[in-house]
Design an enzyme around this catalytic site. Sequence first.
Site, PDB file in Angstrom:
ATOM      1  N   PRO A   1       0.812  -1.219   0.000  1.00  0.00           N
ATOM      2  CA  PRO A   1       0.000   0.000   0.000  1.00  0.00           C
ATOM      3  C   PRO A   1       0.848   1.273   0.000  1.00  0.00           C
ATOM      4  O   PRO A   1       0.318   2.361  -0.241  1.00  0.00           O
ATOM      5  CB  PRO A   1      -0.836  -0.123   1.282  1.00  0.00           C
ATOM      6  CG  PRO A   1      -0.240  -1.224   2.077  1.00  0.00           C
ATOM      7  CD  PRO A   1       0.550  -2.086   1.153  1.00  0.00           C
TER       8      PRO A   1
ATOM      9  N   GLU B   1       2.700  -7.092   9.088  1.00  0.00           N
ATOM     10  CA  GLU B   1       2.554  -5.659   9.326  1.00  0.00           C
ATOM     11  C   GLU B   1       3.601  -4.863   8.573  1.00  0.00           C
ATOM     12  O   GLU B   1       3.482  -3.662   8.369  1.00  0.00           O
ATOM     13  CB  GLU B   1       2.614  -5.361  10.828  1.00  0.00           C
ATOM     14  CG  GLU B   1       1.366  -5.799  11.582  1.00  0.00           C
ATOM     15  CD  GLU B   1       1.210  -7.320  11.721  1.00  0.00           C
ATOM     16  OE1 GLU B   1       2.197  -8.060  11.476  1.00  0.00           O
ATOM     17  OE2 GLU B   1       0.103  -7.765  12.052  1.00  0.00           O
TER      18      GLU B   1
ATOM     19  N   ARG C   1      -4.176  -8.421 -20.239  1.00  0.00           N
ATOM     20  CA  ARG C   1      -5.146  -8.129 -21.298  1.00  0.00           C
ATOM     21  C   ARG C   1      -4.615  -7.135 -22.313  1.00  0.00           C
ATOM     22  O   ARG C   1      -5.198  -6.973 -23.380  1.00  0.00           O
ATOM     23  CB  ARG C   1      -6.498  -7.692 -20.728  1.00  0.00           C
ATOM     24  CG  ARG C   1      -6.478  -6.388 -19.994  1.00  0.00           C
ATOM     25  CD  ARG C   1      -7.822  -6.126 -19.311  1.00  0.00           C
ATOM     26  NE  ARG C   1      -8.891  -5.760 -20.232  1.00  0.00           N
ATOM     27  CZ  ARG C   1      -8.950  -4.612 -20.896  1.00  0.00           C
ATOM     28  NH1 ARG C   1      -8.006  -3.712 -20.752  1.00  0.00           N
ATOM     29  NH2 ARG C   1      -9.955  -4.345 -21.701  1.00  0.00           N
TER      30      ARG C   1
ATOM     31  N   ASP D   1     -10.910   1.207 -24.569  1.00  0.00           N
ATOM     32  CA  ASP D   1     -11.290   1.088 -23.163  1.00  0.00           C
ATOM     33  C   ASP D   1     -11.468   2.436 -22.499  1.00  0.00           C
ATOM     34  O   ASP D   1     -10.780   3.384 -22.827  1.00  0.00           O
ATOM     35  CB  ASP D   1     -10.160   0.440 -22.350  1.00  0.00           C
ATOM     36  CG  ASP D   1     -10.096  -1.036 -22.515  1.00  0.00           C
ATOM     37  OD1 ASP D   1     -11.083  -1.614 -22.970  1.00  0.00           O
ATOM     38  OD2 ASP D   1      -9.043  -1.591 -22.179  1.00  0.00           O
TER      39      ASP D   1
HETATM   40 CL1  6GU Z   1      -0.424  -3.845  -3.018  1.00  0.00          CL
HETATM   41  N1  6GU Z   1      -1.163  -4.443  -0.560  1.00  0.00           N
HETATM   42  C1  6GU Z   1      -1.933  -4.281   0.520  1.00  0.00           C
HETATM   43  N2  6GU Z   1      -1.704  -5.039   1.598  1.00  0.00           N
HETATM   44  N3  6GU Z   1      -2.921  -3.406   0.593  1.00  0.00           N
HETATM   45  C2  6GU Z   1      -3.134  -2.664  -0.485  1.00  0.00           C
HETATM   46  C3  6GU Z   1      -2.384  -2.777  -1.658  1.00  0.00           C
HETATM   47  C4  6GU Z   1      -1.380  -3.690  -1.660  1.00  0.00           C
HETATM   48  N4  6GU Z   1      -2.845  -1.896  -2.551  1.00  0.00           N
HETATM   49  C5  6GU Z   1      -3.848  -1.268  -1.957  1.00  0.00           C
HETATM   50  N5  6GU Z   1      -4.029  -1.719  -0.713  1.00  0.00           N
END
Ligand code: 6GU
Length: 243
Positions: A89, A116, A154, A169
């Site tokens: 994230p 974590e 794709r 698209d």
């Molecule tokens: Cl790549 N990993 C995690 N754990 N949460 C996320 C993510 C990735 N992308 C958005 N939220």
Amino acid sequence: MLRFDILSIFPEMFQSPFDASLIKKALEKGLIEIHLHDIRDYALDKHHVTDDTPYGGGGGMVMKVEPVERALASIIGEKAEAMVILMTPQGEVFNQGVAESLSSCDHIVIVCGHYEGLDERIRQYLIDREISIGDYVLTGGEFAAMVLVDAVSRLVPGVLGNSNSAVFDSFSTGLLEYPQYTRPAEYRGWKVPEVLLSGNHRQIDAWRKKASLKRTRSRRPDLLTKRHLTDDEKKILEELEME
Ligand code: 6GU
């Protein structure tokens, strides 16, 4: 041919998603290859431990560096051609442009983050690019990796039935797609717009262009400010302002 290698502590999560639809066909046609690897297989100890407590204390577990390094070494060895991506994230936010840039790679290696956190040396020494799929938190990188594999695959020539379909698209054109309808022309009094039944292709194209701009303006005005608008499109948008 585009090859993906996916490193995860839950490789079984990928089995059924990749065993259906266009990804399955792409695999069968040899347009893409997907190799799954269990990071635990590369752990050094007899219990195959892939996480440990953080130096300095505090809660949570941290993904260890050695199993990931050993897995990567066995997959790519000394070769420098592979693009090694960490799903996290904290990464750059995935979008159609990122998918397009990755679709020209020959070899993509995806490390699914977990726990974590992960030992910072994985980022520092082993990873080329960090990618997130949006501003929300998942339990791990696996679903994010599936999204990336799907969106990139794709775009590989031959994966979509109609080779034109990726070009038009939503997001590739910079606009959302116009509404589509199919038979019947009326169902429970719900009617298909008359113009689409007319057979007048000039009018149909004009209707679609306007509908596409209207939908983009109401749902995703940010896309309009990012896009270079043609004179024709500017005129249609001015008309929409009047309505
Ligand atoms: Cl790549 N990993 C995690 N754990 N949460 C996320 C993510 C990735 N992308 C958005 N939220």
